[in-house]
Design an enzyme around this catalytic site. Structure first.
Site, PDB file in Angstrom:
ATOM      1  N   TYR A 143       7.301  12.916  73.679  1.00 25.75           N
ATOM      2  CA  TYR A 143       7.686  13.354  72.191  1.00 25.75           C
ATOM      3  C   TYR A 143       9.378  13.114  72.272  1.00 25.75           C
ATOM      4  O   TYR A 143       9.715  13.512  72.692  1.00 25.75           O
ATOM      5  CB  TYR A 143       7.278  14.981  72.214  1.00 25.75           C
ATOM      6  CG  TYR A 143       7.397  15.221  70.734  1.00 25.75           C
ATOM      7  CD1 TYR A 143       6.024  15.367  69.970  1.00 25.75           C
ATOM      8  CD2 TYR A 143       8.485  16.732  70.307  1.00 25.75           C
ATOM      9  CE1 TYR A 143       6.532  15.705  68.835  1.00 25.75           C
ATOM     10  CE2 TYR A 143       8.408  17.329  69.446  1.00 25.75           C
ATOM     11  CZ  TYR A 143       7.648  17.091  68.479  1.00 25.75           C
ATOM     12  OH  TYR A 143       7.735  17.408  66.625  1.00 25.75           O
ATOM     13  N   ASP A 238      16.566   9.961  74.962  1.00 27.55           N
ATOM     14  CA  ASP A 238      15.580  11.062  74.330  1.00 27.55           C
ATOM     15  C   ASP A 238      16.519  12.579  74.936  1.00 27.55           C
ATOM     16  O   ASP A 238      15.718  12.489  75.543  1.00 27.55           O
ATOM     17  CB  ASP A 238      14.848  10.990  73.602  1.00 27.55           C
ATOM     18  CG  ASP A 238      14.796  11.996  72.524  1.00 27.55           C
ATOM     19  OD1 ASP A 238      15.239  13.174  72.292  1.00 27.55           O
ATOM     20  OD2 ASP A 238      13.126  12.514  72.413  1.00 27.55           O
ATOM     21  N   LYS A 266      18.849  21.606  69.245  1.00 32.81           N
ATOM     22  CA  LYS A 266      19.530  21.915  69.268  1.00 32.81           C
ATOM     23  C   LYS A 266      20.181  23.216  70.323  1.00 32.81           C
ATOM     24  O   LYS A 266      21.062  23.448  69.868  1.00 32.81           O
ATOM     25  CB  LYS A 266      18.191  22.826  69.440  1.00 32.81           C
ATOM     26  CG  LYS A 266      17.448  23.036  70.810  1.00 32.81           C
ATOM     27  CD  LYS A 266      15.775  22.379  70.779  1.00 32.81           C
ATOM     28  CE  LYS A 266      15.092  22.113  71.528  1.00 32.81           C
ATOM     29  NZ  LYS A 266      13.439  21.244  71.532  1.00 32.81           N
TER      30      LYS A 266
HETATM   31  C1  LIG Z   1      12.366  14.904  74.009  1.00 30.63           C
HETATM   32  C2  LIG Z   1      12.344  15.313  71.951  1.00 30.63           C
HETATM   33  N1  LIG Z   1      13.072  15.417  71.262  1.00 30.63           N
HETATM   34  C3  LIG Z   1      13.198  15.346  69.855  1.00 30.63           C
HETATM   35  C4  LIG Z   1      12.107  16.743  70.017  1.00 30.63           C
HETATM   36  C5  LIG Z   1      12.287  17.326  68.353  1.00 30.63           C
HETATM   37  O1  LIG Z   1      12.999  18.008  67.933  1.00 30.63           O
HETATM   38  P1  LIG Z   1      13.282  19.228  66.947  1.00 30.63           P
HETATM   39  O2  LIG Z   1      11.999  19.576  67.249  1.00 30.63           O
HETATM   40  O3  LIG Z   1      14.552  19.890  66.897  1.00 30.63           O
HETATM   41  O4  LIG Z   1      12.782  17.911  65.260  1.00 30.63           O
HETATM   42  C6  LIG Z   1      11.655  17.641  70.549  1.00 30.63           C
HETATM   43  C7  LIG Z   1      11.367  18.883  70.363  1.00 30.63           C
HETATM   44  O5  LIG Z   1      11.006  20.234  71.752  1.00 30.63           O
HETATM   45  C8  LIG Z   1      11.628  17.426  72.121  1.00 30.63           C
HETATM   46  O6  LIG Z   1      11.373  17.168  73.199  1.00 30.63           O
END
Ligand SMILES: Cc1ncc(COP(=O)(O)O)c(C=O)c1O
Length: 419
Positions: A143, A238, A266
């Site tokens: 994700y 990521d 975050k």
């Molecule tokens: C690996 C990863 N990338 C991107 C995101 C997206 O982050 P956000 O929810 O702050 O938009 C998440 C959300 O948990 C994540 O786990």
């Protein structure tokens, strides 16, 4: 008693889709109504009915030092008295960027944004702008937030063009997204062969944590580095979950593989609405106003969020025992959960229990887990005062405030529920 939570949920449903502002919070896949949280401190979270829970979510990862860390709280409180948002340059944003760039070798320049979604979306735009190519490779089950080109469905084994995974995402937005299988280098190599000189970047969760925790197989990340180099594509880690958690330098430091770009969420705002992307100077110099890749934000680098990030990240930098502590607590939890007989995956302070007895090394393995059993166990854990993510496909997060006794209590509760 959860009467007040139930009442708020009913009220919320009348004015917000599903009663929530992010779908998983609706507890749709488990046999329990969502708890409305009033406050949290350390590793405990309290709902509006006054129930206390051991919190294994930690705001989905960032609370490495626990909730309401006194230093973060004091700094944020002080900063609030000076004004909440200026939409202008401030000292804290420079300081946070320096802290990161001076201590993480693969981050030579960084740009602050407001969420993980925004960080990934912007990093991909930078990769496309830098390489002049359109296609991106992502892995089924990883994700990367909810921007259009990353919200694509896993094709059933046939790794071809992505199909939109959500209504409202056009075929056009998804068709440059190519899907590979996590822990399967052949699937990546085949895509590079099929789309020669067209792939701008490959993005990966270096430890998959959104199909439950699935560690990278030996040599997988190194193999991705090599395939990207051979094909002129950028490698993006990521690190929204793994950054500053597995090590100060995230999974890149933990596994010793250097990405070209990295995305954070975050965690770098100590849980406040922050994200960031950064990496090689030559790529980041393509970003506006230096270069032609446009990206902007009124709230980006917000002084309160930056202050929170500085207060947390400085502590992580100065006290390396944080990582020893959370990693050993994570291992203790994982070893204990293994005694249930189910499959447990663990990397550092990230742990998942899958309700299957077979190994989970890929997305296809992960989806074999018994989600009905997950739901039953979830309800039992809540009853016992243990708050875990309401989905089989998430991690248990520990922070420095947990004690071994609390982890043992958690293990014993799982064992009772799974007897
Ligand atoms: C690996 C990863 N990338 C991107 C995101 C997206 O982050 P956000 O929810 O702050 O938009 C998440 C959300 O948990 C994540 O786990």
């Amino acid at each position: 008693m959860i009467e007040r939570s139930k009442e708020l949920f009913e009220r919320g449903k009348k004015v917000m889709p599903g009663g929530v502002n992010s779908p998983v919070r609706a507890f749709g896949s488990v046999d329990a109504p969502p708890r409305f949280i009033e406050r949290a401190v350390g590793n405990k979270i309290y709902d509006v009915d006054g129930n206390e829970y051991l919190d294994y979510i930690g705001s989905w990862g960032p609370m490495i030092l626990g909730h309401n860390d006194p230093i973060v709280l004091a700094e944020v409180t002080k900063a609030c008295t000076k004004g909440l948002s200026f939409g202008a340059c401030t000292e804290p944003e420079v300081k946070l960027a320096e802290l990161i760039c001076e201590n993480i070798p693969h981050v030579e320049m960084i740009r602050m944004v407001n969420s993980g979604t925004e960080a990934v979306m912007s990093a991909i735009r930078a990769a496309r702008g830098f390489t002049g190519r359109s296609k991106i490779i992502k892995f089924v089950g990883c994700y990367h937030g909810h921007s259009d080109s990353l919200l694509v469905k896993a094709g059933s084994g046939a790794m071809t063009f992505g199909d939109p995974d959500s209504a409202g995402v056009t075929k056009g937005a998804a068709e440059d997204t190519l899907l590979a299988s996590y822990n399967n280098l052949d699937s990546v190599e085949n895509l590079f062969k099929e789309h020669k000189n067209k792939v701008a970047c490959l993005i990966v969760e270096p430890v998959a944590a959104n199909m439950g925790v699935v560690p990278p197989a030996e040599g997988f990340l190194e193999g991705l580095r090599q395939l990207c180099d051979e094909n002129g594509a950028l490698l993006i880690f990521d690190e929204v979950i793994t950054g500053f958690r597995l090590a100060f330098g995230g999974a890149a430091e933990f596994f010793g593989v250097r990405p070209d770009l990295v995305t954070y969420g975050k965690i770098i705002g100590a849980g406040m609405p922050v994200g960031a992307y950064g990496g090689r100077r030559d790529i980041m110099e393509c970003v506006s106003p230096l270069g032609k890749v446009y990206q902007a934000g009124t709230l980006s680098g917000n002084p309160i969020a930056m202050t929170a990030g500085i207060a947390m990240i400085t502590q992580l930098l100065n006290d390396k025992s944080v990582y020893e502590k959370i990693n050993s607590l994570g291992l203790h939890l994982a070893e204990g959960l293994k005694e249930t007989g189910y499959t447990v995956n663990n990397v550092g302070s990230l742990t998942s229990i899958f309700y299957t007895e077979e190994k989970v090394e890929s997305y296809d393995d992960a989806i074999k887990a018994d989600t009905r059993l997950f739901s039953k166990v979830f309800a039992g854990l809540l009853e016992a005062g243990i708050y875990v993510a309401p989905s089989q496909f998430e991690s248990l997060f520990v922070n420095t405030c947990f004690t071994v006794d609390e982890i043992d209590y958690t293990i014993n509760t799982y064992k009772k529920l799974l007897k």
